[in-house]
Scaffold this active site. Structure first.
Site, PDB file in Angstrom:
ATOM      1  N   SER A  22    -100.487 -63.809 -28.100  1.00 28.21           N
ATOM      2  CA  SER A  22     -98.752 -63.939 -27.907  1.00 28.21           C
ATOM      3  C   SER A  22     -98.202 -63.416 -28.834  1.00 28.21           C
ATOM      4  O   SER A  22     -98.030 -63.742 -29.898  1.00 28.21           O
ATOM      5  CB  SER A  22     -98.508 -65.467 -27.672  1.00 28.21           C
ATOM      6  OG  SER A  22     -97.258 -65.497 -27.496  1.00 28.21           O
ATOM      7  N   HIS A  47    -100.391 -61.165 -24.304  1.00 25.33           N
ATOM      8  CA  HIS A  47     -99.467 -62.355 -23.466  1.00 25.33           C
ATOM      9  C   HIS A  47     -98.011 -62.059 -24.050  1.00 25.33           C
ATOM     10  O   HIS A  47     -97.756 -61.895 -25.125  1.00 25.33           O
ATOM     11  CB  HIS A  47    -100.030 -63.545 -24.061  1.00 25.33           C
ATOM     12  CG  HIS A  47     -99.393 -64.713 -23.411  1.00 25.33           C
ATOM     13  ND1 HIS A  47     -99.486 -64.939 -22.044  1.00 25.33           N
ATOM     14  CD2 HIS A  47     -98.251 -65.628 -23.792  1.00 25.33           C
ATOM     15  CE1 HIS A  47     -98.847 -66.272 -21.814  1.00 25.33           C
ATOM     16  NE2 HIS A  47     -98.078 -66.574 -22.724  1.00 25.33           N
ATOM     17  N   ASP A  49     -94.262 -63.543 -23.641  1.00 21.19           N
ATOM     18  CA  ASP A  49     -93.488 -64.636 -23.461  1.00 21.19           C
ATOM     19  C   ASP A  49     -92.002 -64.349 -23.217  1.00 21.19           C
ATOM     20  O   ASP A  49     -91.153 -64.026 -24.219  1.00 21.19           O
ATOM     21  CB  ASP A  49     -93.393 -65.807 -24.282  1.00 21.19           C
ATOM     22  CG  ASP A  49     -94.910 -66.268 -24.538  1.00 21.19           C
ATOM     23  OD1 ASP A  49     -95.315 -66.899 -23.528  1.00 21.19           O
ATOM     24  OD2 ASP A  49     -95.630 -66.222 -25.642  1.00 21.19           O
ATOM     25  N   MET A  51     -88.128 -65.482 -22.370  1.00 23.11           N
ATOM     26  CA  MET A  51     -87.606 -66.883 -22.234  1.00 23.11           C
ATOM     27  C   MET A  51     -86.226 -66.581 -22.022  1.00 23.11           C
ATOM     28  O   MET A  51     -85.693 -65.667 -22.795  1.00 23.11           O
ATOM     29  CB  MET A  51     -87.772 -67.622 -23.566  1.00 23.11           C
ATOM     30  CG  MET A  51     -89.214 -67.636 -24.027  1.00 23.11           C
ATOM     31  SD  MET A  51     -89.320 -68.523 -25.455  1.00 23.11           S
ATOM     32  CE  MET A  51     -91.351 -68.678 -25.681  1.00 23.11           C
ATOM     33  N   HIS A  80     -95.783 -63.815 -18.967  1.00 24.76           N
ATOM     34  CA  HIS A  80     -95.318 -65.358 -18.715  1.00 24.76           C
ATOM     35  C   HIS A  80     -93.769 -65.413 -18.597  1.00 24.76           C
ATOM     36  O   HIS A  80     -92.928 -65.495 -19.886  1.00 24.76           O
ATOM     37  CB  HIS A  80     -95.784 -66.303 -19.980  1.00 24.76           C
ATOM     38  CG  HIS A  80     -95.612 -67.671 -19.908  1.00 24.76           C
ATOM     39  ND1 HIS A  80     -96.098 -68.501 -21.028  1.00 24.76           N
ATOM     40  CD2 HIS A  80     -95.260 -68.212 -18.903  1.00 24.76           C
ATOM     41  CE1 HIS A  80     -95.743 -69.633 -20.650  1.00 24.76           C
ATOM     42  NE2 HIS A  80     -95.119 -69.716 -19.548  1.00 24.76           N
ATOM     43  N   MET A  82     -90.545 -67.345 -18.273  1.00 25.41           N
ATOM     44  CA  MET A  82     -90.000 -68.823 -18.595  1.00 25.41           C
ATOM     45  C   MET A  82     -88.431 -68.625 -18.230  1.00 25.41           C
ATOM     46  O   MET A  82     -87.544 -68.771 -19.138  1.00 25.41           O
ATOM     47  CB  MET A  82     -90.193 -69.476 -20.038  1.00 25.41           C
ATOM     48  CG  MET A  82     -91.796 -69.934 -20.214  1.00 25.41           C
ATOM     49  SD  MET A  82     -92.197 -69.859 -21.824  1.00 25.41           S
ATOM     50  CE  MET A  82     -92.641 -68.338 -22.251  1.00 25.41           C
ATOM     51  N   MET A 151    -100.194 -75.292 -19.819  1.00 23.33           N
ATOM     52  CA  MET A 151     -99.749 -75.273 -21.027  1.00 23.33           C
ATOM     53  C   MET A 151    -100.052 -76.514 -21.581  1.00 23.33           C
ATOM     54  O   MET A 151     -99.786 -77.678 -21.222  1.00 23.33           O
ATOM     55  CB  MET A 151     -98.060 -75.723 -20.550  1.00 23.33           C
ATOM     56  CG  MET A 151     -97.300 -74.223 -20.129  1.00 23.33           C
ATOM     57  SD  MET A 151     -97.503 -72.798 -21.180  1.00 23.33           S
ATOM     58  CE  MET A 151     -96.893 -73.246 -22.659  1.00 23.33           C
ATOM     59  N   GLY A 156     -91.453 -72.776 -24.978  1.00 23.36           N
ATOM     60  CA  GLY A 156     -90.324 -72.359 -25.439  1.00 23.36           C
ATOM     61  C   GLY A 156     -90.650 -72.192 -27.037  1.00 23.36           C
ATOM     62  O   GLY A 156     -89.595 -71.587 -27.443  1.00 23.36           O
ATOM     63  N   PHE A 157     -91.437 -72.409 -27.634  1.00 22.08           N
ATOM     64  CA  PHE A 157     -91.813 -72.354 -28.998  1.00 22.08           C
ATOM     65  C   PHE A 157     -93.118 -72.008 -29.188  1.00 22.08           C
ATOM     66  O   PHE A 157     -94.120 -72.650 -28.795  1.00 22.08           O
ATOM     67  CB  PHE A 157     -91.199 -73.479 -29.841  1.00 22.08           C
ATOM     68  CG  PHE A 157     -89.582 -73.576 -29.554  1.00 22.08           C
ATOM     69  CD1 PHE A 157     -88.621 -72.664 -30.053  1.00 22.08           C
ATOM     70  CD2 PHE A 157     -89.380 -74.563 -28.721  1.00 22.08           C
ATOM     71  CE1 PHE A 157     -87.286 -72.574 -29.993  1.00 22.08           C
ATOM     72  CE2 PHE A 157     -88.047 -74.821 -28.589  1.00 22.08           C
ATOM     73  CZ  PHE A 157     -86.991 -74.007 -28.841  1.00 22.08           C
ATOM     74  N   ASP A 189    -102.626 -72.355 -23.017  1.00 20.62           N
ATOM     75  CA  ASP A 189    -101.366 -71.615 -23.709  1.00 20.62           C
ATOM     76  C   ASP A 189    -100.834 -72.821 -24.474  1.00 20.62           C
ATOM     77  O   ASP A 189    -100.233 -73.688 -23.932  1.00 20.62           O
ATOM     78  CB  ASP A 189    -100.335 -70.794 -22.762  1.00 20.62           C
ATOM     79  CG  ASP A 189     -99.386 -70.244 -23.699  1.00 20.62           C
ATOM     80  OD1 ASP A 189     -99.388 -70.067 -24.954  1.00 20.62           O
ATOM     81  OD2 ASP A 189     -98.206 -69.710 -22.870  1.00 20.62           O
ATOM     82  N   GLY A 190    -100.644 -72.560 -25.805  1.00 24.81           N
ATOM     83  CA  GLY A 190    -100.015 -73.616 -26.686  1.00 24.81           C
ATOM     84  C   GLY A 190    -100.892 -74.268 -27.752  1.00 24.81           C
ATOM     85  O   GLY A 190    -101.920 -75.209 -27.372  1.00 24.81           O
ATOM     86  N   GLY A 211    -100.802 -67.565 -30.413  1.00 24.61           N
ATOM     87  CA  GLY A 211     -99.909 -66.961 -31.138  1.00 24.61           C
ATOM     88  C   GLY A 211    -100.109 -66.960 -32.742  1.00 24.61           C
ATOM     89  O   GLY A 211    -100.478 -66.141 -33.037  1.00 24.61           O
TER      90      GLY A 211
HETATM   91  C1  DX5 Z   1     -94.851 -71.240 -25.563  1.00 27.17           C
HETATM   92  C2  DX5 Z   1     -95.363 -69.784 -25.439  1.00 27.17           C
HETATM   93  C3  DX5 Z   1     -96.590 -69.549 -25.980  1.00 27.17           C
HETATM   94  C4  DX5 Z   1     -96.571 -69.486 -27.353  1.00 27.17           C
HETATM   95  C5  DX5 Z   1     -98.040 -69.997 -28.218  1.00 27.17           C
HETATM   96  O1  DX5 Z   1     -93.973 -71.483 -24.688  1.00 27.17           O
HETATM   97  O2  DX5 Z   1     -95.772 -69.743 -23.929  1.00 27.17           O
HETATM   98  O3  DX5 Z   1     -97.395 -68.291 -25.548  1.00 27.17           O
HETATM   99  O4  DX5 Z   1     -96.371 -68.209 -27.900  1.00 27.17           O
HETATM  100  O5  DX5 Z   1     -97.751 -70.260 -29.570  1.00 27.17           O
HETATM  101  P1  DX5 Z   1     -98.806 -70.698 -30.205  1.00 27.17           P
HETATM  102  O6  DX5 Z   1    -100.084 -70.182 -30.041  1.00 27.17           O
HETATM  103  O7  DX5 Z   1     -98.481 -70.803 -31.537  1.00 27.17           O
HETATM  104  O8  DX5 Z   1     -98.844 -72.283 -29.814  1.00 27.17           O
HETATM  105 ZN    ZN Z   2     -96.785 -68.108 -23.147  1.00 29.90          ZN
END
Ligand code: DX5
Ligand code: ZN
Length: 239
Positions: A22, A47, A49, A51, A80, A82, A151, A156-157, A189-190, A211
């Site tokens: 990510s 990937h 993201d 937002m 992805h 959001m 998820m 979001g983060f 993811d996450g 990520g």
């Molecule tokens: C969160 C994102 C993820 C995020 C994952 O909303 O969709 O893709 O980047 O980050 P890590 O792997 O650090 O949890």
């Molecule tokens: Zn994501």
């Protein structure tokens, strides 16, 4: 390029876990170099993201950045979304270079139509389930879905803690996907790390988004290889 997903019914030794770093955790001042480095390090998908500060409480980047990155990276772009609404922007992301476009069912009023639109744009269609979103929300759209993403944090983060309750959802989705006989990727993811990845894969996932676990590592190639081997590591644990 690996196929969208290897059949989960294949023997474990013949299956290849897909790793999708990510970009959210990359150095935003050096994005071109970061995507080139992650491709050289052995990633399967990139990937991305997106937002909007409305559907999720954070703002990242949009189609202009994705278009600019396209010439620095040949990996499939796994976008992805959001954002809400998502429908007015699907064509822009397709034109920017997305290969897969994944949406949350809550982001647009007509999920089935959104998936039809993504397919009509010639892209793989994905659906993303938030931790509290039930599997039933996609039960009548499976024929239009190429990727189901679970998820394991609230979106979001990056850098959040893995939500354990989602392992049961991953296992239930594995059974549902197998019952369709269709090659639907099961992505997580996450909070994916060397510690959580083995359990995610054992529950039936075939595609890992990570990520922090990759971009915060000193050696991207080692981090990607470590996640890819996570399933083998699990098998080495004595019963
Ligand atoms: C969160 C994102 C993820 C995020 C994952 O909303 O969709 O893709 O980047 O980050 P890590 O792997 O650090 O949890
Ligand atoms: Zn994501």
């Amino acid at each position: 390029m690996p196929s969208l997903n290897a059949p989960h019914s294949a023997p474990r030794s013949e299956r290849r876990v897909i790793i999708a770093p990510s970009l959210l955790a990359a150095d935003f001042a050096r994005l071109g170099a970061e995507v080139a480095a992650i491709e050289a390090a052995g990633a399967d998908w990139l990937h991305l993201d997106v937002m909007d500060g409305h559907f999720v409480p954070n703002i990242s980047f949009g189609p202009a950045i994705i278009k600019a990155l396209r010439k620095h990276c040949a990996l499939p772009f796994d976008v992805h979304l959001m954002i809400a609404p998502a429908d007015p922007y699907l064509a822009a992301f397709a034109e920017a270079g997305a290969d897969h476009i994944s949406v949350h069912p809550e982001s647009s009023p007509h999920l089935h139509r959104t998936l039809q639109t993504i397919r009509a744009l010639g892209k793989k269609a994905g659906v993303v389930l938030n931790p509290a979103t039930p599997i039933e929300s996609i039960a009548w759209a499976l024929d239009l879905i190429d990727i189901i993403m679970v998820m394991t944090v609230n979106p979001g983060f990056g850098g959040q803690t893995f939500i354990e309750s989602q392992l049961a959802k991953i296992a239930a989705l594995r059974a549902l996907i197998d019952s369709t006989g269709r090659p639907i990727a099961l992505q997580v993811d996450g909070g994916v790390t060397l510690e959580t990845a083995p359990r995610v894969l054992a529950a039936g996932a075939d595609t890992l988004v990570a990520g922090t676990a990759i971009f915060a590592a000193p050696d991207y190639a080692a981090a990607i290889a470590g996640l890819r081997r996570a399933e083998a590591g699990l098998l080495e644990i004595p019963a």
